[in-house]
Design an enzyme around this catalytic site. Structure first.
Site, PDB file in Angstrom:
ATOM      1  N   LYS A 174      46.909  27.833  50.217  1.00  0.00           N
ATOM      2  CA  LYS A 174      48.059  27.938  49.311  1.00  0.00           C
ATOM      3  C   LYS A 174      48.671  29.323  49.427  1.00  0.00           C
ATOM      4  O   LYS A 174      48.000  30.330  49.241  1.00  0.00           O
ATOM      5  CB  LYS A 174      47.670  27.691  47.851  1.00  0.00           C
ATOM      6  CG  LYS A 174      48.916  27.592  46.936  1.00  0.00           C
ATOM      7  CD  LYS A 174      48.568  27.615  45.474  1.00  0.00           C
ATOM      8  CE  LYS A 174      48.597  29.009  44.898  1.00  0.00           C
ATOM      9  NZ  LYS A 174      49.972  29.592  44.848  1.00  0.00           N
ATOM     10  N   GLU A 249      38.359  38.511  46.491  1.00  0.00           N
ATOM     11  CA  GLU A 249      38.775  39.898  46.744  1.00  0.00           C
ATOM     12  C   GLU A 249      39.828  40.206  45.698  1.00  0.00           C
ATOM     13  O   GLU A 249      40.955  39.721  45.779  1.00  0.00           O
ATOM     14  CB  GLU A 249      39.312  40.056  48.171  1.00  0.00           C
ATOM     15  CG  GLU A 249      39.387  41.503  48.628  1.00  0.00           C
ATOM     16  CD  GLU A 249      40.738  42.140  48.366  1.00  0.00           C
ATOM     17  OE1 GLU A 249      40.882  42.772  47.283  1.00  0.00           O
ATOM     18  OE2 GLU A 249      41.618  42.010  49.194  1.00  0.00           O
ATOM     19  N   CYS A 283      46.133  46.476  46.787  1.00  0.00           N
ATOM     20  CA  CYS A 283      44.975  46.505  45.886  1.00  0.00           C
ATOM     21  C   CYS A 283      44.106  47.737  46.099  1.00  0.00           C
ATOM     22  O   CYS A 283      43.378  48.144  45.200  1.00  0.00           O
ATOM     23  CB  CYS A 283      44.142  45.240  46.058  1.00  0.00           C
ATOM     24  SG  CYS A 283      43.635  44.916  47.760  1.00  0.00           S
ATOM     25  N   GLU A 380      45.402  48.242  36.820  1.00  0.00           N
ATOM     26  CA  GLU A 380      46.056  48.177  38.124  1.00  0.00           C
ATOM     27  C   GLU A 380      47.564  48.007  37.929  1.00  0.00           C
ATOM     28  O   GLU A 380      48.025  46.982  37.425  1.00  0.00           O
ATOM     29  CB  GLU A 380      45.495  47.017  38.942  1.00  0.00           C
ATOM     30  CG  GLU A 380      45.979  47.000  40.379  1.00  0.00           C
ATOM     31  CD  GLU A 380      45.306  45.943  41.214  1.00  0.00           C
ATOM     32  OE1 GLU A 380      45.043  46.206  42.402  1.00  0.00           O
ATOM     33  OE2 GLU A 380      45.042  44.841  40.690  1.00  0.00           O
TER      34      GLU A 380
END
Length: 478
Positions: A174, A249, A283, A380
């Site tokens: 996806k 992850e 990230c 983040e």
């Protein structure tokens, strides 16, 4: 009519979603309409799984050298189509073309690396038990799935799809709703390279589409790269369905430690590149910087000069160094962090939305004066926003760097090799750069996070083995 192909790729064909539902995708730099993106629903996922189940056994029976040869042809076709792939990622999420070309180069290189691993992966044998010859076999899961993020769509496509199929699995991937186009095109060139129909299937849609994958009873492993919130939802869905294996992850809040003996010019170059590559939407971006007090004044000066000189603009134009955030929602989220930083700290460069460049652009920013408990220091941001601190001792720096639930990447800059190795061992991160920082990470080494930054590893010498199950066989002899 849309300029770009956006249909689903299932069983070797471009198909429309069975429910005919779509959503519009726009260029984040210009606001221009790109395409209507199909929404795969449960019946579309079932169709893809059925195609994968039918195709996988014959694919797994192929000699590894034949699977490897197809992967190598796929890598060659990626290189041949690198400009097209770079354009697709650029128009979707604002990545400058030169950055996209670099991604495609690495994706092709790692695909060739995985092709070699397919031929060398195997099990073990043992004669340690008298009267027994024992062995372990590596066998593919069967049907597996992957959900990839929007920030490196072509590269992470290869991180998951290629080792999974190299091991003999069939996969349903996806794409992200923010950058779905390259995933479909990669599936087309995979089919051209020789992957049989049903081995590589690509679908698109929102989070609910991913939920259908993570809860599907015939999918035996799923890999996800993205936010910690979504990762938890995928683990819950996997646990509540068939206990499929989950690889995650997730996010990061990467610390960068600068000691006063470091090469400050080189360190400033690395720090600025890390937080501004891909508009900070990485990230592993070095978003928390801790500088020893003796070097702090000079280091700030160097970072400000480099941040101020970056050229923002249309990512399709030559000379653009930083494009927009991926869409209006992402730009608004980063803008809220800028407001918090301005209220509680001080921006020594940037600190605002770069409206002169476009509605979704953010100025490269460095904040000082914020506490370690500030939201900008603990959450983040996923934008070109750095928080800079000062420290006295090595012990203090390591403690503050580790004071987070994230543990994806960390960096230390020093000329003292003994200190470098002490700090590298002490940092709670799955990846540590010494005199380098993210996105550096050679593909032959495993990549993944400690703590809340994930489960399992991508890349590295075990990448293909990680898409297999281990079976032990015990042969009793006279």
């Amino acid at each position: 009519m849309a300029k770009y192909e956006s249909r689903l790729f299932v069983n070797g064909e471009l198909v429309k979603p069975l429910g005919n539902k779509t959503f519009p995708l726009s260029n984040p730099a210009t606001g221009e309409f790109i395409a209507d993106i199909p929404i795969a629903e449960e019946e579309d996922v079932n169709r893809a799984v059925a195609a994968a189940e039918k195709a996988q056994p014959a694919w797994a029976r192929l000699p590894a050298r034949q699977r490897s040869a197809i992967i190598r042809k796929f890598a060659s076709l990626m290189e041949h189509n690198k400009h097209k792939l770079s354009e697709l990622d650029s128009v979707c999420m604002g990545k400058p073309l030169h950055g996209g070309l670099s991604d495609i180069k690495e994706a092709a290189e790692i695909s060739n690396y995985f092709a070699g691993l397919a031929e060398s992966s195997g099990g073990e044998t043992s004669l340690n038990t008298p009267g027994m010859i024992s062995m372990s076999l590596r066998q593919p899961y069967g049907v597996v799935a992957s959900i990839i993020p929007w920030n490196f769509p072509s590269m992470i496509w290869c991180h998951d799809v290629v080792p999974a199929v190299a091991a003999g699995n069939a996969i349903i991937l996806k794409t992200s709703e923010k950058s779905p186009l390259s995933g479909v095109f990669l599936a087309q060139i995979a089919y051209e390279a020789g992957f049989p129909a049903g081995i590589v299937n690509v679908i698109s849609g929102p989070g609910q589409t991913g939920a259908f994958l993570s809860s599907h009873m015939q999918i035996r492993k799923i890999s996800f790269t993205g936010s910690a919130r979504a990762g938890r939802a995928i683990m819950q869905a996997a646990a509540n369905s068939n206990l499929k294996v989950v690889g995650l992850e997730l996010g990061g809040k990467s610390p960068l430690l600068v000691f006063d003996d470091a090469d400050l010019d080189a360190t400033a170059d690395a720090a600025v590149a890390s937080i501004t590559i891909n508009s900070g939407q990485v990230c592993t971006a070095s978003s928390r910087v801790y500088v020893q007090k003796g070097a702090a004044a000079k280091f700030k000066e160097l970072v400000v000069a480099r941040m101020s000189s970056l050229r923002l603009g249309d990512p399709l134009q030559d000379g653009t160094q930083m494009g927009p955030q991926a869409d209006e929602k992402q730009a608004a989220a980063v803008g809220k962090y800028l407001d918090i930083g301005t209220e509680y700290g001080r921006a020594i460069v940037g600190g605002k939305r770069a409206t002169e460049a476009g509605v979704n652009f953010i100025q490269p920013t460095v904040f000082t004066g914020l506490s370690d408990q500030s939201r900008l220091n603990t959450e983040e941001i996923f934008g070109p926003v750095m928080v800079m601190h000062e420290f006295d001792t090595e012990e203090e720096a390591v403690h503050r760097a580790n004071d987070t639930e994230y543990g994806l990447y960390a960096s230390v800059f020093t000329k003292d090799i003994n200190r470098a190795m002490r700090v590298a061992r002490a940092l709670e991160a799955g990846n540590v750069g010494v005199n380098t920082t993210s996105p550096d990470g050679p593909y032959e080494m495993p990549f993944g996070g400690f703590k809340g930054s994930g489960i399992g590893r991508q890349k590295g010498s075990h990448a293909v083995l990680d898409w297999t199950e281990v079976k032990s066989v015990y042969v009793k002899h006279g």
